[in-house]
Write a protein that holds these residues in place. Structure first.
Motif, PDB file in Angstrom:
ATOM      1  N   ILE A 133      13.496  64.856  15.263  1.00 34.07           N
ATOM      2  CA  ILE A 133      13.970  65.597  14.094  1.00 34.07           C
ATOM      3  C   ILE A 133      15.151  66.491  14.464  1.00 34.07           C
ATOM      4  O   ILE A 133      16.165  66.529  13.763  1.00 34.07           O
ATOM      5  N   ILE A 134      15.032  67.191  15.592  1.00 32.12           N
ATOM      6  CA  ILE A 134      16.120  68.066  16.042  1.00 32.12           C
ATOM      7  C   ILE A 134      17.389  67.256  16.291  1.00 32.12           C
ATOM      8  O   ILE A 134      18.481  67.613  15.838  1.00 32.12           O
ATOM      9  N   GLY A 135      17.236  66.138  17.015  1.00 35.74           N
ATOM     10  CA  GLY A 135      18.397  65.330  17.362  1.00 35.74           C
ATOM     11  C   GLY A 135      19.051  64.675  16.167  1.00 35.74           C
ATOM     12  O   GLY A 135      20.275  64.768  15.979  1.00 35.74           O
ATOM     13  N   VAL A 136      18.254  64.016  15.331  1.00 35.11           N
ATOM     14  CA  VAL A 136      18.820  63.282  14.196  1.00 35.11           C
ATOM     15  C   VAL A 136      19.416  64.236  13.157  1.00 35.11           C
ATOM     16  O   VAL A 136      20.502  63.967  12.619  1.00 35.11           O
ATOM     17  N   SER A 137      18.725  65.339  12.868  1.00 33.94           N
ATOM     18  CA  SER A 137      19.231  66.260  11.846  1.00 33.94           C
ATOM     19  C   SER A 137      20.572  66.852  12.245  1.00 33.94           C
ATOM     20  O   SER A 137      21.510  66.903  11.434  1.00 33.94           O
ATOM     21  N   LEU A 169      16.132  63.203  26.877  1.00 28.39           N
ATOM     22  CA  LEU A 169      16.549  61.852  26.488  1.00 28.39           C
ATOM     23  C   LEU A 169      16.320  61.609  25.000  1.00 28.39           C
ATOM     24  O   LEU A 169      17.166  61.016  24.323  1.00 28.39           O
ATOM     25  N   THR A 170      15.180  62.060  24.492  1.00 27.41           N
ATOM     26  CA  THR A 170      14.853  61.834  23.079  1.00 27.41           C
ATOM     27  C   THR A 170      15.838  62.550  22.169  1.00 27.41           C
ATOM     28  O   THR A 170      16.374  61.958  21.214  1.00 27.41           O
ATOM     29  N   ILE A 171      16.096  63.830  22.445  1.00 26.97           N
ATOM     30  CA  ILE A 171      17.025  64.590  21.607  1.00 26.97           C
ATOM     31  C   ILE A 171      18.433  64.021  21.710  1.00 26.97           C
ATOM     32  O   ILE A 171      19.133  63.850  20.702  1.00 26.97           O
ATOM     33  N   GLY A 172      18.862  63.705  22.941  1.00 28.56           N
ATOM     34  CA  GLY A 172      20.210  63.174  23.130  1.00 28.56           C
ATOM     35  C   GLY A 172      20.424  61.852  22.422  1.00 28.56           C
ATOM     36  O   GLY A 172      21.429  61.663  21.720  1.00 28.56           O
ATOM     37  N   LEU A 173      19.484  60.921  22.578  1.00 26.87           N
ATOM     38  CA  LEU A 173      19.615  59.616  21.929  1.00 26.87           C
ATOM     39  C   LEU A 173      19.518  59.742  20.408  1.00 26.87           C
ATOM     40  O   LEU A 173      20.243  59.060  19.673  1.00 26.87           O
ATOM     41  N   ALA A 174      18.618  60.621  19.932  1.00 33.15           N
ATOM     42  CA  ALA A 174      18.486  60.821  18.490  1.00 33.15           C
ATOM     43  C   ALA A 174      19.775  61.405  17.914  1.00 33.15           C
ATOM     44  O   ALA A 174      20.190  61.053  16.800  1.00 33.15           O
TER      45      ALA A 174
END
Length: 244
Positions: A29-33, A160-165
Motif C-alpha cells: 500500500i505504501i509503495g503503490v500509493s 524490496l516490497t516497497i521498492g517494487l510496489a
C-alpha cells in the motif's frame, strides 16, 4: 481419551482463516500509493510547463528509480529499527528476570489480573512460568511490553516490497508518455489511466485492510488525493510559467 487429546482433536477439526499478511500488504500500500501519486503529480507539473513527452518520460523514470530506492531504504531502516528496539528490550527484560525475579513474577500476576483472574487462579501460572525462564521471557515481551519477535528477514523484504510496489505504481502514469508523442494527449490519457488505477487500488486497499463496508469510500479518497496532488503540481507549473 484424556483432556489434552480432546483439545488437540478439536483444534485439528477447527481451522481458522485469518488474514496474516498485514505487514506485506502495508508495504504494498505504501509503495503503490506513493508510486501512483508522486510520478503522476510530476508528469502533470511538467506538462503544465509545456515540456515534451520525451522530457516528461525521462524525468518520470528518473523519479521512479530514485523514489523506489528512497522508499525501499526507508522501509529497510524502519524494520531494522523495530528489530533493534526488540533486541534492546529483550536484553533488558532478561536482566530483570535474573536480578529482580520476584518483581517480575508480581508483574505476571498483575497482567493476568487485568483479564479478571483472581490470585488463587493465576498463582499456578506464575509458578509454572518461573520454572520456564524462556517461556517467562516470551510472556513478558508479549504481554507486558506488547512486542512480537520480528522476522529477521523483515527489513530486506520490506525494502524490496516497497521498492517494487513503487516502481509498479510509478509506471502507470508514465505509460501514456511512452506511447503518445504529444504531451497534451499523453497528459489526458495519464489522468484517466491513473485515476482509474487509484480507484481500483483504493477499493482493493479497503477490502484487504478489513474495511469491507467502506471500500468505495477508500477508493474515492485515494483517487481524490492523487487528483489534488497532480492538480496542484499542474497549477504551480502554470503559475511559475506565467511569471515574466
Amino acid at each position: 481419551m484424556d483432556e489434552t487429546g480432546k483439545q488437540k482433536l478439536l483444534l485439528d477439526d477447527h481451522k481458522e482463516r485469518h488474514f496474516t499478511a498485514g505487514e506485506i500488504v502495508r508495504d504494498i500500500i505504501i509503495g503503490v500509493s506513493d508510486g501512483l501519486t508522486v510520478p503522476f503529480a510530476l508528469a502533470a507539473g511538467l506538462s503544465g510547463a509545456d515540456a515534451s513527452s520525451s522530457i516528461i518520460l525521462t524525468a518520470g523514470i528518473a523519479e521512479v528509480a530514485a523514489g523506489a530506492i528512497s522508499m525501499g531504504l526507508g522501509g529497510y531502516l524502519a524494520a531494522k529499527s523495530e528489530a533493534d528496539h526488540y533486541t534492546r528490550e529483550l536484553k533488558r527484560e532478561q536482566e530483570e528476570i535474573i536480578t529482580v525475579p520476584d518483581i517480575e513474577a508480581a508483574e505476571i500476576g498483575e497482567i493476568l489480573a487485568q483479564y479478571g483472574l483472581e490470585p488463587h487462579e493465576y498463582a499456578p501460572v506464575v509458578n509454572a512460568l518461573r520454572r520456564r525462564p524462556q517461556a517467562w521471557l516470551d510472556f513478558m515481551m508479549k504481554f507486558e511490553l506488547g512486542l512480537e519477535k520480528p522476522d529477521p528477514r523483515r527489513a530486506v523484504e520490506s525494502a524490496l516490497t516497497i521498492g517494487l510496489a513503487y516502481v509498479v505504481g510509478g509506471l502507470v502514469p508514465l505509460l501514456p508518455y511512452m506511447l503518445l508523442p504529444r504531451a497534451a494527449d499523453a497528459l489526458t490519457a495519464s489522468v484517466v489511466l491513473t485515476l482509474v488505477a487509484l480507484l481500483i487500488f483504493g477499493y482493493g486497499k479497503g477490502r484487504f485492510t478489513g474495511n469491507t463496508d467502506t471500500p468505495l469510500k477508500s477508493a474515492l479518497q485515494t483517487a481524490l488525493i492523487g487528483a489534488l496532488a497532480s492538480a496542484a503540481a499542474f497549477a504551480m507549473a502554470k503559475a511559475l510559467q506565467a511569471i515574466p
